[in-house]
Design a protein around this motif. Structure first.
Motif: not given
Length: 298
Positions: A97, A101, A104
């Motif tokens: 995760d 994240e 990006k």
């Protein structure tokens, strides 16, 4: 949000992630951009019944342990590039995760792979497999056996070219990396998969045509590289036309390379497995670190 020009390297204290740190530091210094070391920790759920709050001391210990891994990685990176600007990120929760994240907003993510997957023949670890399959930026996997040596850190950059949109995107990244590193670019194009399997009776006729097909494929490759060669005039390009399977041809071309770049079409046989079979196989067999570039949207 604009992407930040920064190399992120994931660390977990393993030998594979140490290898990744050395490669990432070398890349960041050649690119002239900072390095960010990222690590995460998770609370071992089995220690506590649902609804119970673990003591703060446990969080403090986990954070301290994670920061220790980051400091060790920082020291390793500074051995490669003493003046490199290095930041860090610590997150609680899944490393997958955290990295998805971060993907990006950054230039690339570099991670080590210990090569201990849960599936027979799946040499990548589950974290690296998930991040490579779903990240929003290129991901470089440095396996435990991809040793960064004095000779390989000056080796060529290898790119697999097949004319698809994602391959063109990957080719741009490969030229950019070769330009930043002052490295030769080896562009590999394979054409065996396009050929209809000849029967034994038609084999000699097919062999007579192979020279002609090879010439056509060479012209095609030159055409596909023309815009990039104009954009990056300082990059020396070597073109390789191989009558071979892509995995074998690219593995062979990558011996002694500092980076292999491939575009992944993401037509896997499993739902959610967004890597094509060629890139999956190469992540296991490539003799050097490998960058996977995915389409802009899937």
């Amino acid at each position: 949000m604009a992407k930040e020009d920064i190399v992120v390297v994931a660390v977990d204290g393993s030998e594979a992630s140490e290898n990744a740190v050395r490669w990432a530091a070398n890349t960041a210094v050649k690119r002239g951009i900072p390095l960010r070391i990222a690590s995460s920790y998770t609370m071992p759920q089995f220690l506590y019944a649902e609804g119970m709050v673990p003591p703060k001391e446990l969080f403090d210990d986990l954070q301290a342990e994670t920061l220790q891994k980051i400091e060790e990685a920082r020291a390793e990176a500074h051995k490669v590039a003493p003046d490199l600007k290095i930041g860090h990120t610590v997150a609680e929760g899944s490393p997958i995760d955290m990295l998805l994240e971060m993907s990006k907003d950054v230039t690339m993510i570099v991670m080590g792979s210990r090569g201990m997957g849960g599936l027979s023949g799946m040499v990548m670890g589950s974290v690296s497999a998930s991040v490579v399959s779903h990240a929003s930026c290129p991901v470089v996997v440095v396996r435990e056996d991809n040793h960064v040596t004095e000779s390989t850190k000056y080796g060529p950059v290898v790119i697999g070219v097949d004319g698809s949109e994602v391959s063109q995107k990957a080719t741009d990244y490969a030229f950019k990396e070769a330009d930043a590193r002052g490295a030769e670019l080896i562009a590999v194009h394979t054409w065996m998969d396009m050929q209809v399997q000849a029967s034994l009776a038609g084999l000699s006729a097919a062999q007579a045509e192979w020279a002609e097909v090879e010439k056509e494929q060479a012209e095609l490759l030159t055409e596909r590289l023309a815009d990039f060669q104009e954009k990056y005039p300082d990059v020396q390009v070597k073109k390789v036309i191989a009558r071979d399977r892509p995995v074998r041809a690219l593995t062979e071309a990558s011996e002694g390379a500092q980076l292999l770049v491939v575009g992944s079409h993401g037509r896997g046989g499993f739902k959610g497995m967004l890597l094509g079979s060629t890139s999956r196989a190469l992540l296991q067999s490539a003799p050097c670190p490998m960058m996977v570039v995915r389409p802009d949207s899937e």
